[in-house]
Design an enzyme around this catalytic site. Structure first.
Site, PDB file in Angstrom:
ATOM      1  N   PHE A   1     -14.279  -3.567   0.727  1.00  0.00           N
ATOM      2  CA  PHE A   1     -15.337  -2.663   0.248  1.00  0.00           C
ATOM      3  C   PHE A   1     -15.267  -2.482  -1.274  1.00  0.00           C
ATOM      4  O   PHE A   1     -16.294  -2.273  -1.920  1.00  0.00           O
ATOM      5  CB  PHE A   1     -15.225  -1.319   0.969  1.00  0.00           C
ATOM      6  CG  PHE A   1     -15.006  -1.489   2.450  1.00  0.00           C
ATOM      7  CD1 PHE A   1     -15.830  -2.334   3.183  1.00  0.00           C
ATOM      8  CD2 PHE A   1     -13.954  -0.870   3.106  1.00  0.00           C
ATOM      9  CE1 PHE A   1     -15.626  -2.531   4.539  1.00  0.00           C
ATOM     10  CE2 PHE A   1     -13.740  -1.054   4.462  1.00  0.00           C
ATOM     11  CZ  PHE A   1     -14.576  -1.889   5.191  1.00  0.00           C
TER      12      PHE A   1
ATOM     13  N   ASP B   1      -7.764  -5.919  13.000  1.00  0.00           N
ATOM     14  CA  ASP B   1      -9.153  -5.542  12.703  1.00  0.00           C
ATOM     15  C   ASP B   1     -10.072  -6.756  12.598  1.00  0.00           C
ATOM     16  O   ASP B   1     -11.283  -6.645  12.754  1.00  0.00           O
ATOM     17  CB  ASP B   1      -9.232  -4.724  11.405  1.00  0.00           C
ATOM     18  CG  ASP B   1      -8.928  -3.253  11.652  1.00  0.00           C
ATOM     19  OD1 ASP B   1      -8.794  -2.877  12.838  1.00  0.00           O
ATOM     20  OD2 ASP B   1      -8.820  -2.493  10.684  1.00  0.00           O
TER      21      ASP B   1
ATOM     22  N   HIS C   1      -5.328  -3.543   2.065  1.00  0.00           N
ATOM     23  CA  HIS C   1      -5.805  -4.298   3.236  1.00  0.00           C
ATOM     24  C   HIS C   1      -6.502  -5.590   2.833  1.00  0.00           C
ATOM     25  O   HIS C   1      -7.533  -5.976   3.381  1.00  0.00           O
ATOM     26  CB  HIS C   1      -6.728  -3.431   4.099  1.00  0.00           C
ATOM     27  CG  HIS C   1      -6.018  -2.273   4.749  1.00  0.00           C
ATOM     28  ND1 HIS C   1      -5.409  -1.275   4.021  1.00  0.00           N
ATOM     29  CD2 HIS C   1      -5.802  -1.964   6.048  1.00  0.00           C
ATOM     30  CE1 HIS C   1      -4.856  -0.403   4.842  1.00  0.00           C
ATOM     31  NE2 HIS C   1      -5.066  -0.803   6.083  1.00  0.00           N
TER      32      HIS C   1
ATOM     33  N   ARG D   1      -1.501  -4.499   3.706  1.00  0.00           N
ATOM     34  CA  ARG D   1      -1.234  -3.585   4.809  1.00  0.00           C
ATOM     35  C   ARG D   1       0.119  -3.893   5.445  1.00  0.00           C
ATOM     36  O   ARG D   1       0.831  -2.993   5.896  1.00  0.00           O
ATOM     37  CB  ARG D   1      -2.329  -3.738   5.858  1.00  0.00           C
ATOM     38  CG  ARG D   1      -2.054  -2.993   7.154  1.00  0.00           C
ATOM     39  CD  ARG D   1      -3.222  -3.123   8.122  1.00  0.00           C
ATOM     40  NE  ARG D   1      -3.012  -2.294   9.295  1.00  0.00           N
ATOM     41  CZ  ARG D   1      -2.504  -2.751  10.444  1.00  0.00           C
ATOM     42  NH1 ARG D   1      -2.172  -4.013  10.569  1.00  0.00           N
ATOM     43  NH2 ARG D   1      -2.332  -1.938  11.465  1.00  0.00           N
TER      44      ARG D   1
ATOM     45  N   ARG E   1       0.845  -1.213   0.000  1.00  0.00           N
ATOM     46  CA  ARG E   1       0.000   0.000   0.000  1.00  0.00           C
ATOM     47  C   ARG E   1       0.876   1.256   0.000  1.00  0.00           C
ATOM     48  O   ARG E   1       0.530   2.272  -0.592  1.00  0.00           O
ATOM     49  CB  ARG E   1      -0.955   0.015   1.197  1.00  0.00           C
ATOM     50  CG  ARG E   1      -0.262  -0.020   2.534  1.00  0.00           C
ATOM     51  CD  ARG E   1      -1.236   0.156   3.681  1.00  0.00           C
ATOM     52  NE  ARG E   1      -0.609  -0.154   4.962  1.00  0.00           N
ATOM     53  CZ  ARG E   1      -0.979   0.393   6.102  1.00  0.00           C
ATOM     54  NH1 ARG E   1      -1.959   1.272   6.148  1.00  0.00           N
ATOM     55  NH2 ARG E   1      -0.385   0.052   7.226  1.00  0.00           N
TER      56      ARG E   1
ATOM     57  N   GLU F   1     -18.733   3.545  -0.925  1.00  0.00           N
ATOM     58  CA  GLU F   1     -17.911   2.853  -1.925  1.00  0.00           C
ATOM     59  C   GLU F   1     -18.656   2.545  -3.210  1.00  0.00           C
ATOM     60  O   GLU F   1     -18.045   2.455  -4.273  1.00  0.00           O
ATOM     61  CB  GLU F   1     -17.343   1.565  -1.323  1.00  0.00           C
ATOM     62  CG  GLU F   1     -16.386   1.793  -0.158  1.00  0.00           C
ATOM     63  CD  GLU F   1     -17.099   2.026   1.171  1.00  0.00           C
ATOM     64  OE1 GLU F   1     -18.337   1.868   1.225  1.00  0.00           O
ATOM     65  OE2 GLU F   1     -16.428   2.367   2.157  1.00  0.00           O
TER      66      GLU F   1
END
Lengths: 273, 312
Positions: free
Chosen positions: B83, B117, B109, B167, B10, B58
């Protein structure tokens, strides 16, 4: 154009809608007929388009967010000279460039592929953003159904358009009051539509008769003159307009006329002429 | 590999967008309130007027990107893989894929290496979803060098591109002279006993596994299939023909991803036994990324164990 000339075009558009859906034995005449004056005025007066150069980067854009009303868009484009009127009879046929829902790569004059409800308005917002960003002065028009705006994506798009003051964007809501399962009140009404768009920072114009050219003309002029906010024109129309037995009948949302009904409908339109 | 430089793809994405922005002004970068995490914030800082935050929406993000692309300009649309590919799948399919618009979806991610998460944000299904869209190019870069090259290739591409980014800081396994070509797999290591096909973060894990197995006398041929679609069938088939056995390794569900793409090709052209290593049809969970990779058998040792077991 004079109103008489426009009315004549609208009659031909209506015939094209009937020819297409009759030949396809499917399709959506109801919402195509309610929006006939809207699309006729856009393509014959309001928008800067050239059938000989359908991809002109400077052209105004139209996104049929309620993509199932493709028969109406195709009939309008054909009348405007984007492709032969005779081809309307190939609607929904295998191999035809007139797909059940619009495809921008197949059909001259179609600016965005649509059909899945709620998505077209987002694309229209993207076009308006691109115009602002790269300094182009074309305008973008998006036509939504009053049932379609039950989709959450519509309000995501409206929020972005309002927050970015996209005054080069005009959203038209074809408020014919009917969706597949019944009246919008029976199903899950988005009313008050105008108030909602106002809350999303749109300038809102209410058109009492969205099948009347003078009223629509004034509304488009007001939209063009509005700076610092996108405009939403809420047009009160009659679903199935122009064909007596289809008017205000929910059953004609997505049903084609049979041979007898087709003949009667075409005869009614001829008589009107 | 403690002394190896590590960079999250990323970060590569965000930095390469800035570099691209210095050369071209014909594209915009869009995000959905995750610019700090997707690293498009770097681009936003450098070129604020070319960046558009669509907010937490999104579906609209993808539609707006499509609309921009219809005007002939280029656009990168960024959010988390969950998303981008999950929530907005149908927008990607119908508003971007169907009209074959040149939108680059920078999806960060991805996979369980999202870490703490947990399951709701660990997208192990995105490659499967994106691979089903006709005309979609799906690229899963393995490291910083490859991710930067992929950003440039995606910018130059024709039609929609899904860039799967991570990530977690990933070992940098390629040097400056590395040649990247969309759809062209890379033989990272030649071998004779088994073909190990990997993508993304799992390329370095596969190389580590190959090192471990080499000590036991097992010779692994490691293929880096950074482009899952279109798949480099020629390379996969020729290597399978040589070794006779294939292990696929991906930080993704074993259903529908790289493993399935490889099996599709081998079924049709050269059937050999295949073991699919990945997330085994389960949801992820919270925890440090490296710990999760270990738990789910997706670190070098875990991959080596799976290969060894397969070869028994």
């Amino acid at each position: 154009m004079t109103d008489d000339e426009l009315k004549k075009v609208a009659r031909e558009v209506r015939k094209g809608i009937l020819v297409g859906t009759h030949a396809a034995k499917s399709g959506h005449p109801g919402g195509s007929l309610s929006a006939t004056e809207i699309m006729t005025l856009l393509y014959f007066e309001e928008m800067n388009v050239d059938p000989r150069n359908p991809r002109d980067p400077k052209r105004d854009r139209f996104v049929l967010s309620k993509g199932h009303c493709a028969p109406g868009l195709y009939a309008t484009l054909a009348q405007r000279g984007f492709f032969p009127v005779e081809d309307l009879a190939t609607l929904r046929h295998i191999g035809s460039y007139l797909q059940g829902h619009p495809n921008m790569n197949d059909t001259p004059g179609v600016d965005m592929s649509t059909g899945s409800l709620g998505q077209g308005i987002s694309a229209a917002v993207g076009m308006a953003i691109a115009a602002k960003h790269w300094g182009d002065d074309y305008r973008t028009y998006a036509l939504c159904g009053d049932g379609e705006i039950e989709e959450g994506e519509v309000w995501e798009a409206a929020m972005l358009a309002g927050n970015h003051a996209l005054d080069n964007l005009c959203v038209i809501v074809d408020n014919n009051n009917l969706q597949i399962d019944g009246t919008i009140e029976e199903v899950n009404s988005a009313q008050p539509i105008g108030e909602k768009f106002k809350a999303f920072k749109f300038h809102v114009v209410d058109v009492a008769d969205g099948n009347d050219f003078d009223q629509l003309r004034d509304a488009f002029a007001e939209a063009r003159a509005t700076k610092g906010a996108p405009t939403c024109i809420v047009t009160h129309t009659v679903k199935g307009k122009g064909v007596s037995f289809m008017e205000n009948q929910v059953g004609w949302h997505g049903k084609a006329p049979n041979d007898e009904q087709f003949a009667q409908a075409m005869a009614e339109l001829e008589r009107e002429a | 590999m403690a002394d190896v430089r590590k960079v999250a793809t990323r970060d590569s994405y965000g930095e390469e967008l800035v570099a691209l922005g210095a050369e071209h002004d014909d594209f915009m970068v869009l995000d959905a309130d995750l610019a700090a995490a997707t690293k498009t914030g770097k681009f936003k800082a450098a070129y604020p007027d070319r960046f558009l935050d669509c907010g937490i929406a999104e579906q609209n993000l993808m539609g707006v990107a499509a609309g921009i692309a219809t005007t002939g300009h280029r656009v990168f649309a960024s959010t988390f893989a969950m998303f981008a590919a999950g929530r907005a799948f149908e927008q990607v399919r119908n508003s971007i894929g169907y009209p074959h618009l040149h939108v680059v979806i920078g999806a960060t991610h991805a996979g369980i290496s999202v870490g703490e998460d947990g399951a709701t944000h660990q997208c192990n299904e995105d490659v499967a979803l994106m691979r089903t869209i006709p005309g979609m190019t799906v690229i899963v870069p393995s490291d910083d060098v490859e991710a930067r090259a992929a950003v440039r290739a995606a910018y130059e591409a024709d039609g929609p591109v899904y860039l799967r980014l991570g990530r977690l800081a990933a070992p940098v396994i390629h040097g400056d002279g590395y040649h990247f070509e969309v759809g062209k797999g890379v033989v990272e290591r030649e071998g004779t006993d088994v073909t190990v096909v990997a993508c993304g973060l799992m390329v370095s894990a596969a190389l580590e596994a190959a090192d471990l197995l080499a000590q036991k006398g097992v010779s692994c041929e490691v293929l880096n299939i950074h482009t899952v679609k279109p798949l480099d069938e020629g390379l996969v088939v020729s290597s399978a023909a040589k070794t006779g056995r294939v292990v696929t390794v991906e930080e993704h569900s074993v259903i529908g991803g790289l493993g399935s793409a490889v099996c599709d090709a081998l079924c049709a052209k050269h059937p050999v036994p295949v073991r699919k290593v990945g997330v085994q049809d389960v949801f992820g969970e919270s925890g440090p990324a490296l710990g999760l990779l270990r738990k789910y058998g997706l670190d070098g040792e875990g991959v080596a164990r799976s290969i060894e077991d397969f070869l028994k």
